[in-house]
Design a protein around this motif. Sequence first.
Motif, PDB file in Angstrom:
ATOM      1  N   MET A  78     -29.233  -4.615 -10.158  1.00  0.00           N
ATOM      2  CA  MET A  78     -29.323  -6.062 -10.155  1.00  0.00           C
ATOM      3  C   MET A  78     -27.936  -6.711 -10.048  1.00  0.00           C
ATOM      4  SD  MET A  78     -31.465  -8.647 -10.680  1.00  0.00           S
ATOM      5  CE  MET A  78     -31.511 -10.259 -11.326  1.00  0.00           C
ATOM      6  N   LEU A  79     -26.964  -6.167 -10.804  1.00  0.00           N
ATOM      7  CA  LEU A  79     -25.613  -6.723 -10.745  1.00  0.00           C
ATOM      8  C   LEU A  79     -25.032  -6.606  -9.338  1.00  0.00           C
ATOM      9  CD1 LEU A  79     -23.958  -5.428 -14.050  1.00  0.00           C
ATOM     10  CD2 LEU A  79     -24.799  -7.715 -13.558  1.00  0.00           C
ATOM     11  N   LYS A  80     -25.284  -5.491  -8.690  1.00  0.00           N
ATOM     12  CA  LYS A  80     -24.768  -5.297  -7.330  1.00  0.00           C
ATOM     13  C   LYS A  80     -25.301  -6.368  -6.394  1.00  0.00           C
ATOM     14  CE  LYS A  80     -24.482  -0.256  -7.416  1.00  0.00           C
ATOM     15  NZ  LYS A  80     -24.998   0.976  -6.803  1.00  0.00           N
ATOM     16  N   ALA A  81     -26.614  -6.617  -6.457  1.00  0.00           N
ATOM     17  CA  ALA A  81     -27.240  -7.575  -5.545  1.00  0.00           C
ATOM     18  C   ALA A  81     -26.721  -8.994  -5.774  1.00  0.00           C
ATOM     19  CB  ALA A  81     -28.754  -7.533  -5.707  1.00  0.00           C
ATOM     20  N   VAL A  82     -26.623  -9.393  -7.028  1.00  0.00           N
ATOM     21  CA  VAL A  82     -26.139 -10.742  -7.327  1.00  0.00           C
ATOM     22  C   VAL A  82     -24.676 -10.876  -6.911  1.00  0.00           C
ATOM     23  CG1 VAL A  82     -25.696 -12.418  -9.167  1.00  0.00           C
ATOM     24  CG2 VAL A  82     -27.800 -11.083  -9.189  1.00  0.00           C
ATOM     25  N   ASN A  83     -23.885  -9.854  -7.175  1.00  0.00           N
ATOM     26  CA  ASN A  83     -22.475  -9.895  -6.791  1.00  0.00           C
ATOM     27  C   ASN A  83     -22.331  -9.987  -5.276  1.00  0.00           C
ATOM     28  OD1 ASN A  83     -19.640  -9.716  -7.705  1.00  0.00           O
ATOM     29  ND2 ASN A  83     -19.647  -7.876  -6.435  1.00  0.00           N
ATOM     30  N   LEU A  84     -23.113  -9.209  -4.535  1.00  0.00           N
ATOM     31  CA  LEU A  84     -23.044  -9.275  -3.071  1.00  0.00           C
ATOM     32  C   LEU A  84     -23.518 -10.635  -2.556  1.00  0.00           C
ATOM     33  CD1 LEU A  84     -24.246  -5.690  -2.075  1.00  0.00           C
ATOM     34  CD2 LEU A  84     -21.904  -6.606  -2.025  1.00  0.00           C
ATOM     35  N   ALA A  85     -24.484 -11.248  -3.236  1.00  0.00           N
ATOM     36  CA  ALA A  85     -24.937 -12.590  -2.845  1.00  0.00           C
ATOM     37  C   ALA A  85     -23.812 -13.613  -3.004  1.00  0.00           C
ATOM     38  CB  ALA A  85     -26.148 -12.994  -3.673  1.00  0.00           C
ATOM     39  N   LEU A  86     -22.932 -13.384  -3.972  1.00  0.00           N
ATOM     40  CA  LEU A  86     -21.800 -14.292  -4.157  1.00  0.00           C
ATOM     41  C   LEU A  86     -20.856 -14.284  -2.956  1.00  0.00           C
ATOM     42  CD1 LEU A  86     -20.865 -13.752  -7.916  1.00  0.00           C
ATOM     43  CD2 LEU A  86     -21.958 -15.754  -6.883  1.00  0.00           C
ATOM     44  N   LEU A  87     -20.808 -13.181  -2.223  1.00  0.00           N
ATOM     45  CA  LEU A  87     -19.959 -13.125  -1.030  1.00  0.00           C
ATOM     46  C   LEU A  87     -20.424 -14.131   0.024  1.00  0.00           C
ATOM     47  CD1 LEU A  87     -19.451  -9.268  -0.702  1.00  0.00           C
ATOM     48  CD2 LEU A  87     -17.782 -10.966  -1.510  1.00  0.00           C
ATOM     49  N   ILE A  88     -21.684 -14.493  -0.020  1.00  0.00           N
ATOM     50  CA  ILE A  88     -22.231 -15.513   0.881  1.00  0.00           C
ATOM     51  C   ILE A  88     -22.192 -16.884   0.206  1.00  0.00           C
ATOM     52  CG2 ILE A  88     -24.321 -16.278   2.094  1.00  0.00           C
ATOM     53  CD1 ILE A  88     -25.031 -13.231   2.276  1.00  0.00           C
ATOM     54  N   ALA A  89     -22.508 -16.923  -1.083  1.00  0.00           N
ATOM     55  CA  ALA A  89     -22.606 -18.200  -1.794  1.00  0.00           C
ATOM     56  C   ALA A  89     -21.254 -18.910  -1.921  1.00  0.00           C
ATOM     57  CB  ALA A  89     -23.219 -17.985  -3.177  1.00  0.00           C
ATOM     58  N   TYR A  90     -20.172 -18.164  -2.112  1.00  0.00           N
ATOM     59  CA  TYR A  90     -18.867 -18.815  -2.245  1.00  0.00           C
ATOM     60  C   TYR A  90     -18.499 -19.635  -1.014  1.00  0.00           C
ATOM     61  CZ  TYR A  90     -17.133 -17.136  -6.759  1.00  0.00           C
ATOM     62  OH  TYR A  90     -16.937 -16.936  -8.099  1.00  0.00           O
ATOM     63  N   ILE A 118     -19.424 -18.920 -12.720  1.00  0.00           N
ATOM     64  CA  ILE A 118     -20.031 -18.461 -13.974  1.00  0.00           C
ATOM     65  C   ILE A 118     -20.798 -17.164 -13.755  1.00  0.00           C
ATOM     66  CG2 ILE A 118     -21.787 -19.029 -15.711  1.00  0.00           C
ATOM     67  CD1 ILE A 118     -20.788 -21.988 -15.387  1.00  0.00           C
ATOM     68  N   ALA A 119     -21.533 -17.058 -12.652  1.00  0.00           N
ATOM     69  CA  ALA A 119     -22.247 -15.809 -12.343  1.00  0.00           C
ATOM     70  C   ALA A 119     -21.263 -14.654 -12.205  1.00  0.00           C
ATOM     71  CB  ALA A 119     -23.075 -15.966 -11.068  1.00  0.00           C
ATOM     72  N   SER A 120     -20.140 -14.906 -11.558  1.00  0.00           N
ATOM     73  CA  SER A 120     -19.134 -13.861 -11.388  1.00  0.00           C
ATOM     74  C   SER A 120     -18.546 -13.434 -12.731  1.00  0.00           C
ATOM     75  CB  SER A 120     -18.031 -14.354 -10.457  1.00  0.00           C
ATOM     76  OG  SER A 120     -17.058 -13.362 -10.264  1.00  0.00           O
ATOM     77  N   LEU A 121     -18.312 -14.400 -13.622  1.00  0.00           N
ATOM     78  CA  LEU A 121     -17.810 -14.062 -14.960  1.00  0.00           C
ATOM     79  C   LEU A 121     -18.815 -13.186 -15.710  1.00  0.00           C
ATOM     80  CD1 LEU A 121     -16.232 -17.441 -16.109  1.00  0.00           C
ATOM     81  CD2 LEU A 121     -15.016 -15.314 -15.651  1.00  0.00           C
ATOM     82  N   ILE A 122     -20.095 -13.548 -15.643  1.00  0.00           N
ATOM     83  CA  ILE A 122     -21.131 -12.767 -16.326  1.00  0.00           C
ATOM     84  C   ILE A 122     -21.230 -11.371 -15.731  1.00  0.00           C
ATOM     85  CG2 ILE A 122     -23.630 -12.600 -16.722  1.00  0.00           C
ATOM     86  CD1 ILE A 122     -23.582 -15.719 -16.946  1.00  0.00           C
ATOM     87  N   ILE A 123     -21.185 -11.274 -14.413  1.00  0.00           N
ATOM     88  CA  ILE A 123     -21.237  -9.955 -13.765  1.00  0.00           C
ATOM     89  C   ILE A 123     -20.053  -9.104 -14.206  1.00  0.00           C
ATOM     90  CG2 ILE A 123     -21.052  -8.749 -11.549  1.00  0.00           C
ATOM     91  CD1 ILE A 123     -22.615 -11.187 -10.353  1.00  0.00           C
ATOM     92  N   GLY A 124     -18.874  -9.723 -14.267  1.00  0.00           N
ATOM     93  CA  GLY A 124     -17.696  -8.989 -14.721  1.00  0.00           C
ATOM     94  C   GLY A 124     -17.828  -8.515 -16.155  1.00  0.00           C
ATOM     95  N   TRP A 125     -18.331  -9.376 -17.016  1.00  0.00           N
ATOM     96  CA  TRP A 125     -18.522  -8.987 -18.425  1.00  0.00           C
ATOM     97  C   TRP A 125     -19.547  -7.867 -18.543  1.00  0.00           C
ATOM     98  CZ3 TRP A 125     -18.981 -14.775 -19.990  1.00  0.00           C
ATOM     99  CH2 TRP A 125     -17.704 -15.304 -20.145  1.00  0.00           C
TER     100      TRP A 125
END
Length: 148
Positions: free
Chosen positions: A1-13, A130-137
């Motif tokens: 799940m973390l991988k998918a959300v993190n990869l989605a951030l590459l588009i969302a940013y 915020i999503a990136s911070l949570i993924i990092g944590w």
Amino acid sequence: MLKAVNLALLIAYPVAWAAPLMRAGLDLPLFGLSEISVLSGLRSLWQTDMALAAVVTLFALVAPYVKTLGLALVHFGRMPRRGLAALQVMGKLAMADIFLIALYITVVKGIGLARIETAWGLYLFSGCVIASLIIGWRTDRPGATRVT
């Protein structure tokens, strides 16, 4: 799940950078409001204050994207986990940019000479950071041996 959300951030940013953060204009009836995005704000800054533009570029564009790419490398086993501390610092730099935007909105509203409204891009950009911070944590949590 973390991988998918993190990869989605590459588009969302990039979407968040182009999205309107706020609408601003004179507080007069016949004047419309101009939409300001991260990219349009940076374009204006590069013409007037290159040092500030460089700082904002680092905080708003480089730091969050480098962190997201770094987390992806960790998630896919291409970067050692010991690099997570540096990636967390990158995420905190991106939070500084959100603080500066909020401060700008507060100051302009307090002066009362102009009208300013927040727009959906501010929430999208804040959500990405915020999503990136949570993924990092979650990636860096003690006992996390395998990233899912």
